[in-house]
Design a protein around this motif. Sequence first.
Motif, PDB file in Angstrom:
ATOM      1  N   SER A  44     -25.969  18.536   9.725  1.00 57.80           N
ATOM      2  CA  SER A  44     -25.848  17.412   8.708  1.00 57.80           C
ATOM      3  C   SER A  44     -24.662  16.482   9.443  1.00 57.80           C
ATOM      4  CB  SER A  44     -25.598  17.687   7.419  1.00 57.80           C
ATOM      5  OG  SER A  44     -25.447  16.533   6.709  1.00 57.80           O
ATOM      6  N   LEU A  45     -24.935  15.210   9.095  1.00 53.78           N
ATOM      7  CA  LEU A  45     -23.789  13.843   9.710  1.00 53.78           C
ATOM      8  C   LEU A  45     -23.353  13.691   8.051  1.00 53.78           C
ATOM      9  CD1 LEU A  45     -26.107  11.852  12.024  1.00 53.78           C
ATOM     10  CD2 LEU A  45     -24.376  13.544  12.444  1.00 53.78           C
ATOM     11  N   GLY A  46     -23.431  14.298   7.051  1.00 50.93           N
ATOM     12  CA  GLY A  46     -22.975  14.247   6.027  1.00 50.93           C
ATOM     13  C   GLY A  46     -23.714  13.786   4.711  1.00 50.93           C
ATOM     14  N   GLY A  47     -23.630  13.833   3.416  1.00 47.09           N
ATOM     15  CA  GLY A  47     -24.436  13.750   2.466  1.00 47.09           C
ATOM     16  C   GLY A  47     -25.031  14.975   2.144  1.00 47.09           C
ATOM     17  N   ILE A  48     -25.882  15.624   3.110  1.00 48.81           N
ATOM     18  CA  ILE A  48     -26.575  16.880   2.705  1.00 48.81           C
ATOM     19  C   ILE A  48     -25.886  18.203   3.511  1.00 48.81           C
ATOM     20  CG2 ILE A  48     -28.842  17.691   3.178  1.00 48.81           C
ATOM     21  CD1 ILE A  48     -29.206  15.713   1.265  1.00 48.81           C
ATOM     22  N   GLU A  49     -26.189  19.046   2.814  1.00 53.71           N
ATOM     23  CA  GLU A  49     -25.475  20.390   3.312  1.00 53.71           C
ATOM     24  C   GLU A  49     -26.026  20.729   4.775  1.00 53.71           C
ATOM     25  OE1 GLU A  49     -25.119  24.991   2.153  1.00 53.71           O
ATOM     26  OE2 GLU A  49     -26.554  23.791   1.020  1.00 53.71           O
ATOM     27  N   SER A  50     -24.977  21.081   5.733  1.00 51.60           N
ATOM     28  CA  SER A  50     -25.526  21.436   6.900  1.00 51.60           C
ATOM     29  C   SER A  50     -25.971  22.798   6.942  1.00 51.60           C
ATOM     30  CB  SER A  50     -24.325  21.521   8.029  1.00 51.60           C
ATOM     31  OG  SER A  50     -24.041  20.199   8.376  1.00 51.60           O
ATOM     32  N   LEU A  51     -26.923  23.394   7.900  1.00 47.00           N
ATOM     33  CA  LEU A  51     -27.420  24.641   7.523  1.00 47.00           C
ATOM     34  C   LEU A  51     -27.186  25.455   8.739  1.00 47.00           C
ATOM     35  CD1 LEU A  51     -31.153  23.585   6.540  1.00 47.00           C
ATOM     36  CD2 LEU A  51     -29.123  24.419   5.178  1.00 47.00           C
ATOM     37  N   ALA A  52     -26.547  24.975   9.888  1.00 47.36           N
ATOM     38  CA  ALA A  52     -26.367  25.764  11.094  1.00 47.36           C
ATOM     39  C   ALA A  52     -25.031  26.504  10.977  1.00 47.36           C
ATOM     40  CB  ALA A  52     -25.982  24.622  12.153  1.00 47.36           C
ATOM     41  N   GLY A  53     -25.371  27.984  11.425  1.00 45.39           N
ATOM     42  CA  GLY A  53     -24.132  28.823  11.395  1.00 45.39           C
ATOM     43  C   GLY A  53     -24.126  29.506   9.850  1.00 45.39           C
ATOM     44  N   LYS A  54     -24.813  29.393   9.033  1.00 45.02           N
ATOM     45  CA  LYS A  54     -24.816  29.706   7.829  1.00 45.02           C
ATOM     46  C   LYS A  54     -25.530  31.251   7.858  1.00 45.02           C
ATOM     47  CE  LYS A  54     -23.194  26.393   5.137  1.00 45.02           C
ATOM     48  NZ  LYS A  54     -23.325  25.591   4.123  1.00 45.02           N
ATOM     49  N   PRO A  55     -25.162  32.075   7.140  1.00 48.97           N
ATOM     50  CA  PRO A  55     -25.647  33.518   7.016  1.00 48.97           C
ATOM     51  C   PRO A  55     -27.159  33.450   6.648  1.00 48.97           C
ATOM     52  CG  PRO A  55     -23.598  33.655   6.144  1.00 48.97           C
ATOM     53  CD  PRO A  55     -23.903  32.096   6.312  1.00 48.97           C
TER      54      PRO A  55
END
Length: 99
Positions: A44-55
Amino acid sequence: MKLTTVFAALCLIGAQGAALAADPNLARDLAAGCANCHGTDGKSLGGIESLAGKPKETLLQKIADFKSGAKPATIMHQIAKGYTDEQLDLIAGYFAAQK
């Protein structure tokens, strides 16, 4: 008649599983729809949660919470209901593998 119906249903389920396994890019292709809000490859570029690398388990739990209505949302509850559990598993695995 009932046996024929059960057999046909099992064949369809098997065919769906084979189709999921046959496309090596299916997880990436399914996850591409998330880029509108969560960024390319879940970054994400901000404002919304990034999903990359989350379990993967964390992502699946969040999606399940959206799907059940336990976690409030403006649109994610509708989006989550549009995927099968198998598709959500592929999407979560894809994002978990991103750095």
